[in-house]
Design an enzyme around this catalytic site. Structure first.
Site, PDB file in Angstrom:
ATOM      1  N   ALA A   1      -7.469  -3.676   5.922  1.00 20.88           N
ATOM      2  CA  ALA A   1      -6.658  -4.121   4.780  1.00 20.88           C
ATOM      3  C   ALA A   1      -5.264  -3.537   4.925  1.00 20.88           C
ATOM      4  O   ALA A   1      -5.077  -2.476   5.512  1.00 20.88           O
ATOM      5  CB  ALA A   1      -7.293  -3.702   3.461  1.00 20.88           C
TER       6      ALA A   1
ATOM      7  N   GLU B   1      -5.501  -0.211  -1.657  1.00 23.85           N
ATOM      8  CA  GLU B   1      -4.329  -1.011  -1.287  1.00 23.85           C
ATOM      9  C   GLU B   1      -3.446  -1.286  -2.505  1.00 23.85           C
ATOM     10  O   GLU B   1      -2.219  -1.300  -2.392  1.00 23.85           O
ATOM     11  CB  GLU B   1      -4.762  -2.317  -0.619  1.00 23.85           C
ATOM     12  CG  GLU B   1      -5.663  -2.152   0.598  1.00 23.85           C
ATOM     13  CD  GLU B   1      -5.107  -1.210   1.660  1.00 23.85           C
ATOM     14  OE1 GLU B   1      -3.876  -1.041   1.738  1.00 23.85           O
ATOM     15  OE2 GLU B   1      -5.916  -0.646   2.410  1.00 23.85           O
TER      16      GLU B   1
ATOM     17  N   HIS C   1      -1.298   1.735  -3.385  1.00 22.37           N
ATOM     18  CA  HIS C   1      -0.151   1.880  -2.482  1.00 22.37           C
ATOM     19  C   HIS C   1       1.126   1.279  -3.066  1.00 22.37           C
ATOM     20  O   HIS C   1       2.218   1.599  -2.601  1.00 22.37           O
ATOM     21  CB  HIS C   1      -0.444   1.206  -1.140  1.00 22.37           C
ATOM     22  CG  HIS C   1      -1.003   2.111  -0.094  1.00 22.37           C
ATOM     23  ND1 HIS C   1      -0.448   3.336   0.207  1.00 22.37           N
ATOM     24  CD2 HIS C   1      -2.059   1.957   0.757  1.00 22.37           C
ATOM     25  CE1 HIS C   1      -1.140   3.897   1.188  1.00 22.37           C
ATOM     26  NE2 HIS C   1      -2.120   3.087   1.536  1.00 22.37           N
TER      27      HIS C   1
END
Length: 464
Positions: free
Chosen positions: A268, A304, A307
């Site tokens: 990912a 993710e 992030h």
């Protein structure tokens, strides 16, 4: 040492970039057997450069250069120097517009970096240094620009055209072609750039942020995977809610997209507003998905998404700082899973991984600090030490500062470094500022390799 020998890069040799890119405009025209990329960069000399009159040296790889223009004037081949990996232009003014046109071939790009064919779709992987396979650029994380991207392709073959940011235009072209234009209003380095072109189906949802903004959520998959998307969208909404409550981090764009590919090679990737996943980390249904797999999918989607702040809004100055975004974000996703499920079970799982895999890395020939002092190949940086041990180091900071001071330090870190390329020292200085704790000795956790040996002595006094 011959020309093909790998070069060692040292942290101590870091220098500011000689030039900055403020605005990046890309026109990506996709055809059957090639893609043309027209890049227009608004640039300036960096006043912090160690050489204020130096040449501009751009990174590139596997690019067929068609033209180079500065401020609208096409350069003669004698006005620049072209090598397989660099484009060098001398005698540039302090501010200028650079435009290049290159041809690439995604279908023949087997490096799985840059723009390449992934199953039935075309997608990108630019971390760490893949953007240079798309166009000439300053491909380093401390060069941050605002991106506008227009994609053009055959409407039948690639009805879905995606890139970072918010959609601002779409329309029909001649010869059954169409276009879509995306604008990312936030500064980002090239490694966070993304494009996807494919024949995809979209599962839509929405999320209302803590301030009342309505965010369009989209999960794109190939048609045969469309029945397995509900859990991932739910996990995304849980991630967004948790990050608001735990860290005060609200999502910033109007749309958040996930694309799942059966053949994506990186697991990912947190590209700004357009996360690309391998399908195994997105797709789930009760008939075939185990409890562990559900938790794994939720954790990776959370990772993710988190992030977006710890990695995107605040990114790394250089790749030596990789644990700044990855160690911190692994800690954030671990806490997310612990808060939503069993904290004890999550901790046992994490410690088991450390003891069986990371301890082995620490005691073997690949032993290296959480922040290494040098590297020869950046791809080798993505290790359990940088990620998992880096997460443990952040967890120690939380433990001895306490939740309240750690949250205050995180808030200060994001506030001071929003839109910047930061270092581990920037993170630690925020924690030190809110707590008054002296982290001088603690920094050895980042700079020293190996698993510490701890000696414990105890005593028992029955009277007490």
């Amino acid at each position: 040492m011959n020309a093909s020998s790998p070069k060692t890069i040292y942290l101590k040799d870091y220098l500011e970039p000689d030039f900055l890119i403020h605005q990046t405009e890309l026109l990506v025209q996709i055809f059957d057997d090639y893609t043309t990329v027209t890049s227009t960069l608004k640039m300036s000399r960096n006043t912090k450069s160690s050489d204020p009159r130096c040449e501009l040296v751009l990174n590139g790889s596997d690019l067929e250069t068609q033209s180079v223009r500065v401020d609208g004037v096409t350069l003669d081949e004698s006005d620049f120097e072209l090598s397989p990996e660099t484009l060098t232009i001398p005698n540039l003014p302090d501010e200028f517009e650079l435009s290049t046109v290159v041809k690439i071939n995604p279908a023949e790009n087997t490096s799985l970096e840059g723009f390449y064919k992934s199953g039935s779709m075309l997608c990108t992987q630019c971390e760490a240094e893949g953007f240079r396979k798309i166009t000439w650029y300053l491909d380093r994380p401390d060069v941050m620009a605002k991106f506008t991207t227009r994609l053009e392709a055959d409407k039948s073959t690639f009805p879905t055209l995606l890139s970072n940011g918010n959609p601002i235009a779409e329309g029909e072209l001649e010869n059954n072609r169409h276009f879509a234009t995306w604008e990312d209003p936030f500064f980002k380095p090239a490694y966070l750039f993304a494009m996807v072109a494919g024949d995809l189906v979209c599962k839509s949802d929405n999320y209302v942020t803590v301030s009342g903004r309505n965010i369009d959520l989209r999960l794109y998959v190939e048609k045969h995977n469309q029945s397995k998307t509900d859990f991932a969208l739910g996990a995304l909404k849980r991630s967004m809610h948790w990050d608001e409550e735990k860290y005060g981090r609200e999502y910033d764009l109007d749309i958040f997209m996930i694309v799942a590919s059966d053949f994506f090679n990186m697991g990912a990737m947190e590209n700004k507003g357009l996360n690309v996943f391998n399908s195994a980390l997105v797709l789930a249904k009760p008939e075939t998905t185990t409890d562990n797999a559900y938790e794994r999918i939720e954790g990776v989607i959370g990772h993710e998404y988190f992030h977006n702040w710890s990695g995107n809004r605040v990114t790394c100055r250089d790749w030596f700082q990789l644990s700044l975004k990855e160690g911190f974000t692994v800690y954030r996703d671990a806490t997310f899973t612990a808060d939503l499920h069993s904290a004890a079970v999550k901790r046992i799982d994490d410690v088991t991984l450390l003891r069986t895999a990371q301890f082995a890395e620490d005691s073997g020939p690949m032993s290296h600090p959480v922040r290494p002092a040098s590297y020869m190949e950046i791809s080798n940086f993505y290790t359990l030490t940088v990620y998992e041990k880096g997460s443990e180091v952040v967890g120690m900071i939380n433990t001895f500062l306490g939740d309240e001071l750690f949250r205050a330090g995180s808030d200060l870190y994001f506030e001071k470094n929003d839109g910047k390329a930061a270092t581990i020292e920037d993170f630690i200085s925020a924690m030190q500022e809110v707590s008054g704790f002296d982290f001088s000795q603690f920094m050895r956790w980042y700079d020293q390799a190996g698993t510490p040996v701890v000696q414990v002595k105890g005593s028992y006094m029955e009277e007490q």
